[in-house]
Design a protein around this motif. Sequence first.
Motif, mmCIF file in Angstrom:
data_model
loop_
_atom_site.group_PDB
_atom_site.id
_atom_site.type_symbol
_atom_site.label_atom_id
_atom_site.label_comp_id
_atom_site.label_asym_id
_atom_site.label_seq_id
_atom_site.Cartn_x
_atom_site.Cartn_y
_atom_site.Cartn_z
ATOM 1 N N TYR A 130 0.851 -1.186 0.000
ATOM 2 C CA TYR A 130 0.000 0.000 0.000
ATOM 3 C C TYR A 130 0.886 1.236 0.000
ATOM 4 C CZ TYR A 130 1.149 0.886 4.876
ATOM 5 O OH TYR A 130 1.824 1.156 6.029
ATOM 6 N N VAL A 131 0.298 2.347 -0.441
ATOM 7 C CA VAL A 131 0.932 3.657 -0.341
ATOM 8 C C VAL A 131 -0.159 4.625 0.085
ATOM 9 C CG1 VAL A 131 2.082 5.524 -1.609
ATOM 10 C CG2 VAL A 131 2.696 3.148 -2.071
ATOM 11 N N ARG A 132 0.128 5.441 1.088
ATOM 12 C CA ARG A 132 -0.838 6.456 1.531
ATOM 13 C C ARG A 132 -0.987 7.518 0.454
ATOM 14 N NH1 ARG A 132 -1.876 5.436 6.899
ATOM 15 N NH2 ARG A 132 -0.188 4.355 7.976
ATOM 16 N N ASP A 133 -2.123 8.179 0.451
ATOM 17 C CA ASP A 133 -2.433 9.125 -0.633
ATOM 18 C C ASP A 133 -1.638 10.421 -0.575
ATOM 19 O OD1 ASP A 133 -3.675 10.617 1.359
ATOM 20 O OD2 ASP A 133 -5.591 10.709 0.329
ATOM 21 N N GLY A 134 -0.916 10.689 0.485
ATOM 22 C CA GLY A 134 -0.063 11.870 0.549
ATOM 23 C C GLY A 134 -0.729 13.116 1.099
ATOM 24 N N THR A 135 -1.978 13.008 1.513
ATOM 25 C CA THR A 135 -2.668 14.177 2.067
ATOM 26 C C THR A 135 -2.619 14.202 3.581
ATOM 27 O OG1 THR A 135 -4.821 13.058 2.188
ATOM 28 C CG2 THR A 135 -4.284 14.202 0.123
ATOM 29 N N GLY A 136 -1.951 13.229 4.169
ATOM 30 C CA GLY A 136 -1.889 13.153 5.622
ATOM 31 C C GLY A 136 -3.048 12.358 6.200
ATOM 32 N N SER A 137 -3.914 11.841 5.360
ATOM 33 C CA SER A 137 -5.054 11.056 5.837
ATOM 34 C C SER A 137 -4.659 9.584 5.927
ATOM 35 C CB SER A 137 -6.235 11.217 4.883
ATOM 36 O OG SER A 137 -5.993 10.516 3.684
ATOM 37 N N GLU A 138 -5.619 8.783 6.291
ATOM 38 C CA GLU A 138 -5.397 7.342 6.377
ATOM 39 C C GLU A 138 -5.802 6.622 5.098
ATOM 40 O OE1 GLU A 138 -3.886 5.521 8.834
ATOM 41 O OE2 GLU A 138 -3.338 7.521 9.521
ATOM 42 N N VAL A 139 -6.066 7.351 4.026
ATOM 43 C CA VAL A 139 -6.437 6.735 2.750
ATOM 44 C C VAL A 139 -5.210 6.048 2.166
ATOM 45 C CG1 VAL A 139 -7.236 7.162 0.394
ATOM 46 C CG2 VAL A 139 -8.285 8.380 2.297
ATOM 47 N N LYS A 140 -5.376 4.787 1.800
ATOM 48 C CA LYS A 140 -4.289 4.005 1.221
ATOM 49 C C LYS A 140 -4.714 3.459 -0.141
ATOM 50 C CE LYS A 140 -2.762 2.305 5.734
ATOM 51 N NZ LYS A 140 -2.704 1.137 6.611
ATOM 52 N N TYR A 141 -3.744 3.371 -1.030
ATOM 53 C CA TYR A 141 -3.933 2.689 -2.305
ATOM 54 C C TYR A 141 -3.269 1.325 -2.169
ATOM 55 C CZ TYR A 141 -5.658 6.920 -4.435
ATOM 56 O OH TYR A 141 -6.430 8.018 -4.752
ATOM 57 N N TRP A 142 -4.045 0.263 -2.367
ATOM 58 C CA TRP A 142 -3.591 -1.101 -2.178
ATOM 59 C C TRP A 142 -3.418 -1.804 -3.516
ATOM 60 C CZ3 TRP A 142 -2.748 -3.254 2.643
ATOM 61 C CH2 TRP A 142 -3.276 -2.574 3.743
ATOM 62 N N ALA A 143 -2.427 -2.667 -3.609
ATOM 63 C CA ALA A 143 -2.251 -3.539 -4.768
ATOM 64 C C ALA A 143 -1.825 -4.923 -4.265
ATOM 65 C CB ALA A 143 -1.219 -2.985 -5.727
ATOM 66 N N LEU A 144 -2.542 -5.925 -4.725
ATOM 67 C CA LEU A 144 -2.213 -7.329 -4.445
ATOM 68 C C LEU A 144 -1.919 -7.969 -5.796
ATOM 69 C CD1 LEU A 144 -2.161 -9.922 -2.626
ATOM 70 C CD2 LEU A 144 -4.614 -10.147 -3.146
ATOM 71 N N VAL A 145 -0.702 -8.485 -5.960
ATOM 72 C CA VAL A 145 -0.325 -9.168 -7.197
ATOM 73 C C VAL A 145 -0.134 -10.639 -6.871
ATOM 74 C CG1 VAL A 145 1.319 -9.284 -9.090
ATOM 75 C CG2 VAL A 145 0.763 -7.062 -8.084
ATOM 76 N N LEU A 146 -0.806 -11.478 -7.631
ATOM 77 C CA LEU A 146 -0.772 -12.928 -7.424
ATOM 78 C C LEU A 146 -0.082 -13.583 -8.614
ATOM 79 C CD1 LEU A 146 -4.529 -13.026 -6.480
ATOM 80 C CD2 LEU A 146 -2.640 -13.207 -4.863
ATOM 81 N N GLY A 147 0.710 -14.619 -8.355
ATOM 82 C CA GLY A 147 1.396 -15.304 -9.434
ATOM 83 C C GLY A 147 1.769 -16.726 -9.064
ATOM 84 N N ARG A 148 2.462 -17.355 -9.991
ATOM 85 C CA ARG A 148 2.862 -18.772 -9.804
ATOM 86 C C ARG A 148 4.101 -18.903 -8.965
ATOM 87 N NH1 ARG A 148 1.723 -21.945 -15.370
ATOM 88 N NH2 ARG A 148 -0.466 -21.533 -15.379
#
Length: 153
Positions: free
Chosen positions: A135-153
């Motif tokens: 995850y990476v926070r949105d940069g506004t000082g809030s608790e909003v996060k951008y999440w990415a889950l990558v699945l593979g073999r």
Amino acid sequence: MKSALKMAALCAVLLLAACQTAKMPGDGASVSADSYLAEIRTTHGLSRMVADPKLEKAALQQATYMARAGLMNHTTGWRKDFATRMKGNEVEGAAAENIAHGRMDMGKLFTMWMNSPGHRRNMLDPRFGKYGLAYVRDGTGSEVKYWALVLGR
């Protein structure tokens, strides 16, 4: 000569002004989802997944891109689609990606993904045995996060 120097100074000022208004993402991290994915997968008769450094790197890159852009999208602003990003991270074979954003802890995140048919299908795909979550926070000082889950073999 003087006009060239004035033009260079003006360009420098404009560049600095643009940098100050650009959205910069906040902190981010690769995160272990071993317990969440283990429960989801073993409940459905599937093997556990293990964290993978290449997939973690790919997930962190995508979360960073989304936080910078301020939007959720599987394609980056450089027109790199998911397959191109996986190839660039040396991820071979089948892979999938779940993304999300908001103020949520991991429990809520995985519940939300399990309640979404496409995201659920990705996490329950028997071809996948590895993952990367970031995850990476949105940069506004809030608790909003951008999440990415990558699945593979």
